[in-house]
Write an enzyme that holds these catalytic residues in place. Structure first.
Site, PDB file in Angstrom:
ATOM      1  N   GLU A   1      21.505 -22.969   6.515  1.00 57.17           N
ATOM      2  CA  GLU A   1      22.548 -23.983   6.342  1.00 57.17           C
ATOM      3  C   GLU A   1      23.763 -23.376   5.660  1.00 57.17           C
ATOM      4  O   GLU A   1      24.891 -23.795   5.905  1.00 57.17           O
ATOM      5  CB  GLU A   1      22.015 -25.174   5.543  1.00 57.17           C
TER       6      GLU A   1
ATOM      7  N   GLU B   1      18.357 -41.551   6.422  1.00 56.29           N
ATOM      8  CA  GLU B   1      16.905 -41.386   6.387  1.00 56.29           C
ATOM      9  C   GLU B   1      16.340 -41.821   5.032  1.00 56.29           C
ATOM     10  O   GLU B   1      15.331 -42.527   4.957  1.00 56.29           O
ATOM     11  CB  GLU B   1      16.535 -39.912   6.643  1.00 56.29           C
TER      12      GLU B   1
ATOM     13  N   LYS C   1      24.083 -36.552  13.398  1.00 53.00           N
ATOM     14  CA  LYS C   1      23.908 -37.775  12.611  1.00 53.00           C
ATOM     15  C   LYS C   1      24.831 -38.882  13.109  1.00 53.00           C
ATOM     16  O   LYS C   1      24.442 -40.055  13.198  1.00 53.00           O
ATOM     17  CB  LYS C   1      24.171 -37.486  11.130  1.00 53.00           C
TER      18      LYS C   1
ATOM     19  N   LYS D   1      22.740 -38.464  -3.224  1.00 49.99           N
ATOM     20  CA  LYS D   1      23.959 -38.393  -4.030  1.00 49.99           C
ATOM     21  C   LYS D   1      24.835 -39.619  -3.801  1.00 49.99           C
ATOM     22  O   LYS D   1      25.352 -40.218  -4.749  1.00 49.99           O
ATOM     23  CB  LYS D   1      24.734 -37.114  -3.713  1.00 49.99           C
TER      24      LYS D   1
ATOM     25  N   GLY E   1      23.554 -29.689  -1.826  1.00 52.28           N
ATOM     26  CA  GLY E   1      22.189 -30.202  -1.784  1.00 52.28           C
ATOM     27  C   GLY E   1      21.136 -29.124  -1.865  1.00 52.28           C
ATOM     28  O   GLY E   1      20.130 -29.263  -2.568  1.00 52.28           O
ATOM     29  N   ARG E   2      21.344 -28.005  -1.158  1.00 49.68           N
ATOM     30  CA  ARG E   2      20.342 -26.941  -1.142  1.00 49.68           C
ATOM     31  C   ARG E   2      20.336 -26.137  -2.436  1.00 49.68           C
ATOM     32  O   ARG E   2      19.494 -25.251  -2.624  1.00 49.68           O
ATOM     33  CB  ARG E   2      20.560 -26.032   0.063  1.00 49.68           C
TER      34      ARG E   2
ATOM     35  N   HIS F   1      -3.197 -14.210  10.786  1.00 51.66           N
ATOM     36  CA  HIS F   1      -4.037 -14.693  11.885  1.00 51.66           C
ATOM     37  C   HIS F   1      -3.260 -15.613  12.827  1.00 51.66           C
ATOM     38  O   HIS F   1      -3.867 -16.299  13.651  1.00 51.66           O
ATOM     39  CB  HIS F   1      -5.264 -15.408  11.321  1.00 51.66           C
TER      40      HIS F   1
END
Length: 533
Positions: A351, A214, A491, A208, A265-266, A382
């Site tokens: 979050e 990152e 961060k 954004k 964001g999510r 499993h």
């Protein structure tokens, strides 16, 4: 708007009394034996999703108290404020309008809601951006020179589109491959770059602000690789999903699609962040994806509380977290294409609701978000189902199954569905064994969500259902589900640590951090000398 915190309502105390009286010892098996209509009472259809809640530790009296809790905390008013465009993200002073991204234009709505007049300009901007984004997606789909699309983003700019593209793999245009790079670990980007050719690759930089460290580290490395391989047309091979057009232009990108500060964001897969999905399944498929979510929005907005699936699920989450003390929920999608669905839900819920203070900043005396985790079935059976069946902790399980497969391989899907239903049955029924080792206590709760098929529309509805379910529990808990300050501290410190790793100045650091940085900077091995035999 005024909100009442759950522990300050009469219903909260009544729920505690009900739990102490009958809830603690509630046995689902007994409930089925005494109520032939239990399945009908605790199952329901919502748009494109059928839900069976009957294997949960709940009865009609408890659900009535939970609904009273919702009413006393002002859940409906809080929901309506969100859909009216009020600034319910109070710590950031923002609206919460991811739902607007999948709303039809006012002109196409049969009965335009009066509240939408308040956000008419925003809705117009949404559709202008959507139309431009989908036109670009169609142009890329028609461009045979582009065979690979690499999405570079992190968090919601990665988890949403990656999960959806994988989930709708059967709808992906042949001849196009989609890759997702999120981790700043260079191994991930390097592995993708080994698979692509610069002249046939389109990079999408999803940030954004165009400053996410990152994402921008990966983007600059991708650009350097592109130019080192002889690539020259940055404008053709790079596009940006950002509001910082100036920074994208300085990078060399001329094609940009933005979104708004009222999109977390999510919650952004419905926005320009969903461009990889639009390229994968086409404009019509993406519009169906939005339509499925909008149908669930309308269900959440208008259905009575007692038959409102997001509300029933969210209240069940509160019942389990705060009264039963269950600390986690396992998500088990019985469809291989939904392999990133649990990871997507981790961010969505943890979050959003991983908060220790209420909306006024006051410390909470009760627990909030559970830990959300899982793997696709039958793989999980499993791996960790041993603990679900016989472990000391009770973990509610949420199964997701799809009735109709997209493949034609005989026998597979019937066996898959049989496993999903049988696992839910086994968790509830258990099995007696006096020897102990083969004893299953049973009475372990689960929810079963069933889709007729896995399509753009049904996936959209499923995701929107989960978004609203998280809203419900967060609203009852009295927290702000739409900020994420907890992401920031690490961060900030990472920038300082990065500088110290380069300079070697470890002064004024705690002993552990200084010791680790020393070990990382010097030439000594990280472990002791191996001994040969």
């Amino acid at each position: 708007m005024s909100r009442t915190r759950c522990d300050q309502t009469p219903a909260w105390g009544a729920l505690q009394s009900a739990f102490d009286a009958t809830g603690r010892a509630f046995d689902v098996r007994t409930a089925f034996a005494t109520d032939p209509q239990r399945f009908e009472t605790f199952s329901q259809s919502a748009p494109l999703v059928f839900a069976d809640l009957s294997k949960n530790r709940i009865d009609a009296a408890t659900e009535a108290l939970l609904l009273a809790l919702a009413q006393q905390t002002g859940l409906a008013a809080h929901r309506d404020a969100m859909f009216a465009g009020d600034k319910i993200n109070t710590t950031e002073g923002r609206q919460v309008m991811h739902w607007l991204l999948r709303n039809p234009p006012l002109a196409l709505m049969n009965k335009a809601r009066q509240a939408l007049q308040n956000v008419a300009s925003e809705l117009s901007a949404v559709h202008a951006t959507l139309d431009a984004m989908l036109a670009y997606a169609e142009a890329v789909r028609a461009d045979d020179g582009i065979t690979d699309v690499v999405n570079i983003g992190i968090g919601g700019s990665d988890l949403g589109p990656q999960m959806a593209v994988l989930a709708l793999d059967e709808f992906v245009l042949p001849g196009k491959r989609f890759h997702f790079v999120s981790n700043v670990d260079g191994h991930e980007l390097a592995a993708v770059l080994r698979k692509v050719q610069p002249e046939h690759t389109l990079f999408l930089v999803a940030s954004k602000t165009f400053t996410t460290i990152e994402t921008m580290t990966n983007a600059h490395s991708a650009k350097a690789w592109f130019e080192a391989q002889g690539g020259t047309d940055i404008a053709r091979h790079f596009a940006a999903l950002t509001t910082n057009v100036a920074a994208a232009n300085a990078f060399g990108i001329s094609t940009c699609f933005g979104f708004w500060d009222w999109v977390g964001g999510r919650y952004s897969v419905w926005s320009a962040i969903g461009l990889p999905l639009a390229m994968a399944i086409g404009a019509q498929g993406f519009r169906e994806f939005l339509a499925g979510a909008h149908a669930m929005d309308e269900h959440f907005r208008t259905a009575p509380l007692e038959r409102n699936l997001p509300i029933r699920l969210g209240l069940l989450d509160v019942w389990y977290r705060n009264f039963h003390g269950f600390t986690s929920r396992s998500v088990a999608p019985y469809h291989a294409a939904l392999k990133r669905y649990p990871a997507y839900l981790q961010q969505l819920e943890m979050e959003s609701n991983g908060k220790r203070v209420d909306a006024q900043g006051q410390a909470l005396p009760y627990a909030t978000s559970p830990v959300v985790w899982g793997e696709p079935g039958t793989n999980g059976q499993h791996a960790y189902f041993q603990m679900l069946h016989q472990g000391t902790d009770v973990v509610p399980v949420e199964f997701v199954a799809v009735k109709t497969p997209k493949h034609s391989l005989p026998g597979h899907h019937t066996l898959l569905l049989a496993n999903a239903v049988a696992q839910a049955q086994a968790l509830m029924q258990g099995k007696a064994d006096q020897g102990g080792h083969k004893h299953f206590t049973g009475n372990r709760p689960s929810t079963f969500l069933l889709l007729d098929d896995l399509s753009p529309a049904s996936l959209g509805a499923l995701i929107a259902l989960q978004e609203h379910r998280v809203f419900v529990s967060g609203s009852v808990w009295g927290i702000n589900s739409f900020d994420q300050w907890g992401v920031e501290l690490g961060k900030v410190l990472a920038k300082e640590v990065d500088v110290r790793l380069g300079s070697g100045d470890f002064s004024a650091l705690d002993g552990s951090t200084a010791g680790l940085l020393t070990r990382l900077r010097n030439d000594s091995p990280c472990t002791g000398t191996a001994v040969s035999h």
